[in-house]
Design an enzyme around this catalytic site. Structure first.
Site, PDB file in Angstrom:
ATOM      1  N   TYR A 154       0.833  -1.206   0.000  1.00 55.70           N
ATOM      2  CA  TYR A 154       0.000   0.000   0.000  1.00 55.70           C
ATOM      3  C   TYR A 154       0.866   1.255   0.000  1.00 55.70           C
ATOM      4  O   TYR A 154       0.603   2.202  -0.750  1.00 55.70           O
ATOM      5  CB  TYR A 154      -0.920   0.009   1.218  1.00 55.70           C
ATOM      6  CG  TYR A 154      -1.741   1.272   1.319  1.00 55.70           C
ATOM      7  CD1 TYR A 154      -2.870   1.461   0.525  1.00 55.70           C
ATOM      8  CD2 TYR A 154      -1.380   2.297   2.204  1.00 55.70           C
ATOM      9  CE1 TYR A 154      -3.614   2.624   0.599  1.00 55.70           C
ATOM     10  CE2 TYR A 154      -2.122   3.459   2.289  1.00 55.70           C
ATOM     11  CZ  TYR A 154      -3.237   3.621   1.479  1.00 55.70           C
ATOM     12  OH  TYR A 154      -3.955   4.790   1.549  1.00 55.70           O
ATOM     13  N   LYS A 158       1.085   4.370  -2.878  1.00 53.02           N
ATOM     14  CA  LYS A 158       0.931   5.802  -2.630  1.00 53.02           C
ATOM     15  C   LYS A 158       2.171   6.587  -3.086  1.00 53.02           C
ATOM     16  O   LYS A 158       2.057   7.741  -3.515  1.00 53.02           O
ATOM     17  CB  LYS A 158       0.660   6.054  -1.149  1.00 53.02           C
ATOM     18  CG  LYS A 158      -0.674   5.490  -0.661  1.00 53.02           C
ATOM     19  CD  LYS A 158      -1.849   6.292  -1.204  1.00 53.02           C
ATOM     20  CE  LYS A 158      -2.642   5.639  -2.277  1.00 53.02           C
ATOM     21  NZ  LYS A 158      -3.818   6.416  -2.724  1.00 53.02           N
TER      22      LYS A 158
END
Length: 254
Positions: A154, A158
């Site tokens: 994750y 980003k």
């Protein structure tokens, strides 16, 4: 009045972003992954100009979404807010396209939508302070060889969003392309213990989408101390080339 697309606007920060933009007198197109959530989004933001449906876990649906959005003409701003997080996951989750799900939804779908739509006046990519923990390996963007860790994947997604914002800013000087860190927000993703209200988090996205005092591009807006180093142009070019290969769609010249 500006015409603005907000992806993932059925709940959370996206919903508050859309609500604030409508309250500001703008023409807002909501996005949801299916018809049921589109109904929920429209009921929550009755002043929105329309809704668009497309599951960002699917390249086919993302392409169809881009086609359906063409009826609204050129957007003044696109807020790439939609995202998923599988922080505690113990194994990779693949979509029907055979792609890692967080990478596809958080990174590849925003790239593909951007490449297929007429270049907007502004692009807003929602990154995260967790980008500081990301590690980009161009030969292993989807953690096929690296040890699996949901938090790391994750975080990397980003960081890739931030890199995408900068890469497009350099390719499209006529578009203000920036990334924003909304902070740790009380949403389904952030949890009830998060300190930031989603309405407060949405204000940063709204500002980048419409405020006239924002005239910069290729920047990262965050209250955190971390700032990324300047990205190497060759790395950004290769990143865009890999996205083009995975989607079959190159970012057009602007």
């Amino acid at each position: 009045m500006r015409t603005i697309l907000v992806t993932g606007s059925a709940d959370g920060i996206g919903l508050h972003t859309a609500t604030q933009l409508v309250a500001g007198g703008h023409r807002v197109i909501l996005h949801a992954r299916n018809e049921e959530r589109a109904v929920v989004a429209k009921a929550a933001v009755p002043g929105a100009a329309g809704t668009a449906v497309g599951d960002l876990r699917s390249l086919e649906e993302t392409r169809a979404l881009a086609v359906s959005l063409q009826e609204h003409g050129r957007f003044d701003a696109v807020v790439h807010n939609a995202g998923i997080a599988r922080l505690d996951s113990s194994e990779r989750e693949l979509t029907d396209d055979g792609l890692e799900s967080m990478f596809q939804v958080n990174v590849l779908a925003p790239y593909l939508l951007t490449a297929l739509l007429p270049p907007p006046g502004r692009l807003v990519f929602v990154s995260s302070a967790m980008a500081a923990e990301g590690a980009v390996e161009l030969g292993d963007l989807q953690y096929e060889r690296r040890p699996w860790n949901g938090f790391a994947v994750y975080s990397t997604s980003k960081l890739l969003d931030l890199m995408l914002a900068v890469a497009i800013a350099r390719r499209w000087p006529g578009t203000l392309s920036n990334a924003v860190d909304p902070g740790w927000v009380r949403t389904r993703m952030g949890g009830d213990g998060a300190p930031i209200d989603p309405a407060d988090a949405a204000r940063g996205q709204v500002r980048l989408a419409v405020d006239e005092d924002v005239r910069v591009t290729g920047q990262y807006f965050s209250d955190r101390d971390w700032r990324p180093a300047d990205f190497d142009q060759a790395q950004l070019d290769e990143l865009l080339a890999r996205f083009a290969d995975l989607t079959g769609t190159a970012l057009p010249a602007h």
